[in-house]
Design an enzyme around this catalytic site. Structure first.
Site, mmCIF file in Angstrom:
data_model
loop_
_atom_site.group_PDB
_atom_site.id
_atom_site.type_symbol
_atom_site.label_atom_id
_atom_site.label_comp_id
_atom_site.label_asym_id
_atom_site.label_seq_id
_atom_site.Cartn_x
_atom_site.Cartn_y
_atom_site.Cartn_z
ATOM 1 N N GLN A 171 -23.129 53.547 -17.465
ATOM 2 C CA GLN A 171 -22.934 53.831 -16.457
ATOM 3 C C GLN A 171 -23.499 53.068 -15.183
ATOM 4 O O GLN A 171 -23.860 53.487 -14.140
ATOM 5 C CB GLN A 171 -22.907 55.160 -16.077
ATOM 6 C CG GLN A 171 -21.888 56.321 -16.969
ATOM 7 C CD GLN A 171 -20.615 56.274 -16.375
ATOM 8 O OE1 GLN A 171 -20.313 55.832 -15.132
ATOM 9 N NE2 GLN A 171 -19.675 56.197 -17.244
ATOM 10 N N SER A 172 -23.568 51.906 -15.397
ATOM 11 C CA SER A 172 -24.491 50.991 -14.479
ATOM 12 C C SER A 172 -23.971 50.713 -13.204
ATOM 13 O O SER A 172 -22.872 50.213 -13.076
ATOM 14 C CB SER A 172 -24.998 49.910 -15.291
ATOM 15 O OG SER A 172 -25.660 48.866 -14.264
ATOM 16 N N ASN A 173 -24.419 51.328 -12.280
ATOM 17 C CA ASN A 173 -24.037 50.893 -10.663
ATOM 18 C C ASN A 173 -24.307 49.461 -10.608
ATOM 19 O O ASN A 173 -23.421 48.671 -10.006
ATOM 20 C CB ASN A 173 -24.839 51.523 -9.662
ATOM 21 C CG ASN A 173 -24.904 53.324 -9.870
ATOM 22 O OD1 ASN A 173 -23.628 53.741 -9.933
ATOM 23 N ND2 ASN A 173 -25.987 53.660 -9.955
#
Length: 340
Positions: free
Chosen positions: A76-78
């Site tokens: 879920q890396s921004n």
């Protein structure tokens, strides 16, 4: 000293992000006057603090003739979302290598690729933005090693890859927050804000290190308190110091005093991206009092730390605290069970 305007840079945001008073939240907590720096409103897809870093990193990549970006992070890396978004703006290929999160009590969530089980949050956006590839590895994998292997493979195919580290946190990326520190000082002066403290999430350290260096270069003694989202204070502070020192050297600045670095490790719970009761309370409180959504991984935990510091008397009613919203809201929709 190297001036920031001498360093190659792209522009993805139209003007400074807002600095806003949080009057209802301040009244609710009965502590200092709280303001928020809205870096969730930075440019690129759904915004967030990595956009500032990418303005410098992408310019460096283009100067080196890159046609492909490779970066790494969590599922879920921004940072992966925004790197991919920048690649789309610039017409570059982009490959993502991500690791699954830990489950409850530090257990693995399953075989590589099983987390998330559905396309949600940032993972959905990787697909919508058309990543050239997304490789999901088990938690604890050597992401940077895998990125270098992929880079070598692509070079053999005639591509020119540029590898960006996790969070975009190296001296080039940290320049985005050296610049932000100057932007904030100008906003403080314009709004008449006499800030006693800046509070920020602290993860891969680029945002906090850049702020520390930027304030130091401007002759400001405003302290920056990092609220760690994944490590203890003993583990995090050396990482912050290392990037502070290397960024200051990059800009040919005098050394930054060691006591300018604080990374509090009391609020990350059992691990990175794992929910805590304080985070849930903080996300609900910001939403209920100010209509502002925080994310569960970074700003939610940092806000929980801020709230606890206020309740424990760290700040007085005479103080002014500026909280930096680093974005990440798409991740909220991938972790809805924490709020069920």
């Amino acid at each position: 000293m190297v001036a920031l305007n001498e360093v190659p840079r792209r522009s993805y945001t139209d003007g400074p992000t807002p600095l806003e008073p949080l009057r209802r939240l301040s009244a609710e907590l009965g502590g200092p006057q709280i303001w928020i720096k809205r870096d969730d409103q930075l440019g690129l897809t759904q915004g967030g603090n990595k956009t500032r870093k990418l303005e410098f990193l992408i310019a460096d990549a283009l100067n080196q003739g890159a046609d492909t970006l490779i970066t790494v992070g969590g599922v879920q890396s921004n940072h992966c979302r925004l790197t991919l978004s920048a690649a789309r703006v610039e017409g570059l290929d982009c490959h993502l290598i991500v690791e699954e999160d830990l489950g409850p009590e530090g257990t693995a969530l399953g075989p590589a690729g099983s987390n998330p089980p559905e396309y949600t949050g940032n993972f959905l956006l990787f697909d919508l933005l058309g990543a050239n590839s997304v490789t999901v590895l088990g938690h604890g994998a050597d992401l940077h090693g895998e990125a270098e292997i992929l880079a070598e493979k692509l070079r053999a195919e005639g591509k020119k890859p540029y590898v960006i580290p996790v969070g975009g946190s190296n001296p080039i990326g940290a320049l985005g927050y050296v610049d932000c520190a100057v932007e904030m000082l100008d906003q403080f002066a314009e709004a008449g804000v006499d800030s006693s403290t800046i509070v920020t999430p602290s993860g891969s350290t680029g945002m906090q290190a850049g702020l520390v260096v930027g304030l130091h270069s401007a002759g400001s003694d405003i302290p920056v308190i990092g609220i760690n989202v994944s490590r203890t204070q003993a583990d995090q502070e050396p990482k912050i110091v290392d990037l502070v020192d290397s960024t200051a050297r990059f800009l040919d600045l005098p050394p930054v005093p060691r006591d300018a670095t604080t990374g509090l490790g009391d609020y990350f719970g059992t691990g990175y991206a794992l929910p805590t009761p304080g985070m849930v309370e903080a996300v609900r409180l910001f939403a209920r009092t100010e209509g502002i959504l925080l994310d569960p991984v970074y700003t939610g935990k940092a806000a929980a730390g801020l709230i606890d510091l206020i309740k424990s008397g760290r700040f007085t009613s005479e103080d002014t605290v500026v909280f930096i919203h680093s974005g990440g809201v798409p991740g909220l929709f991938a972790r809805t069970q924490a709020f069920a």
